[in-house]
Design an enzyme around this catalytic site. Structure first.
Site, PDB file in Angstrom:
ATOM      1  N   GLU A  22       0.818  -1.208   0.000  1.00  0.00           N
ATOM      2  CA  GLU A  22       0.000   0.000   0.000  1.00  0.00           C
ATOM      3  C   GLU A  22       0.859   1.268   0.000  1.00  0.00           C
ATOM      4  O   GLU A  22       0.419   2.328  -0.464  1.00  0.00           O
ATOM      5  CB  GLU A  22      -0.923  -0.009   1.220  1.00  0.00           C
ATOM      6  CG  GLU A  22      -1.898  -1.179   1.219  1.00  0.00           C
ATOM      7  CD  GLU A  22      -2.623  -1.352   2.542  1.00  0.00           C
ATOM      8  OE1 GLU A  22      -3.756  -1.882   2.522  1.00  0.00           O
ATOM      9  OE2 GLU A  22      -2.070  -0.973   3.599  1.00  0.00           O
ATOM     10  N   ASP A 214     -11.175  -6.937  -1.655  1.00  0.00           N
ATOM     11  CA  ASP A 214     -11.922  -8.179  -1.432  1.00  0.00           C
ATOM     12  C   ASP A 214     -13.348  -7.845  -1.058  1.00  0.00           C
ATOM     13  O   ASP A 214     -13.621  -6.777  -0.495  1.00  0.00           O
ATOM     14  CB  ASP A 214     -11.306  -8.993  -0.282  1.00  0.00           C
ATOM     15  CG  ASP A 214      -9.899  -9.441  -0.569  1.00  0.00           C
ATOM     16  OD1 ASP A 214      -9.742 -10.544  -1.106  1.00  0.00           O
ATOM     17  OD2 ASP A 214      -8.965  -8.684  -0.253  1.00  0.00           O
TER      18      ASP A 214
END
Length: 245
Positions: A22, A214
């Site tokens: 990230e 997700d």
């Protein structure tokens, strides 16, 4: 090791992520403003984001996953950046609401804990005793994020609403309960609400912008999962655009 200081960073923006994947898109699109340093589990990167008209100092923080790691890292970051213009939680999250799709962007308007339960003592589900039931994003940052979202041409769609965080992953086993308790929640992760709580206690402007990697509950296959680096890059794109308004 004590945290060092950096010239011109007193009013920097703190951008905090949990994972190296990230942090990568921010490192790729910004320039070094000082040597990175490590305190405990967290890594701190002093960076500069340069646009045509301005340089934006950013302290990029990689905390590792979890509420305690996130809180500890932000507390240390605030010893480097005494008066941040904003704290932004970036990276990835799991999608909850029915209209959330993998690859979308969750932009927080308010935050609560997924698994705090003191309802036996009269508190709302998600409320830590003695603390607010939820924490709000800075209104000016939300307005700026809506401006950025209105002109966003990247992949995935920005969605605004409630974001959750807790100490447990939301899976097929517990997603039904989470959706029933928080039917309007966009997403869940394991850091954001803790950061929002710290910022609220110190009157620091806060917002979260996370890519949905997700969908909570379904089996993780190509229909329900996207690699973290892909959606983290989308989160970074929106975060950096926010800094220019």
């Amino acid at each position: 090791m004590s945290a060092p200081t950096f010239k011109g960073f007193d009013r920097a923006t703190i951008v905090q992520v949990a994972m190296d994947e990230e942090a990568a898109p921010f490192l790729e699109t910004t320039e070094e403003a000082g040597s990175a340093f490590t305190v405990g589990e967290a890594v701190f990167y002093p960076r500069i984001y340069t646009t045509d008209s301005e340089e934006h100092p950013i302290l990029l923080v990689r905390s590792k996953i979890g509420l305690v790691n996130a809180s500890t890292a932000l507390s240390l970051a605030l010893s480097v950046v005494a008066n941040p213009t904003a704290v932004i939680s970036a990276g990835t999250a799991g999608g909850l609401r029915a209209d959330v799709e993998v690859g979308d962007l969750a932009v927080g308007t308010d935050y609560t804990y997924t698994d705090a339960d003191a309802t036996a003592f009269g508190y709302a589900y998600g409320q830590v005793p003695g603390m607010p039931a939820s924490y709000s994003s800075d209104a000016a940052l939300v307005d700026k994020a809506r401006q950025v979202a209105a002109s966003y041409t990247g992949q995935g769609k920005p969605l605004f609403g409630t974001m959750l965080a807790g100490g447990s992953f939301v899976t097929a086993h517990n997603v039904k309960d989470t959706r029933e308790i928080f039917p309007q929640a966009l997403s869940t992760d394991m850091e954001t609400t803790a950061l929002a709580q710290i910022c609220a206690s110190r009157s620091i402007p806060f917002i979260a912008i996370r890519g949905i990697s997700d969908l909570c509950g379904p089996a993780a296959d190509q229909d329900f999962h996207m690699d973290a680096p892909i959606v983290a890059a989308r989160s970074a794109q929106l975060v950096l655009a926010l800094l220019t308004i």
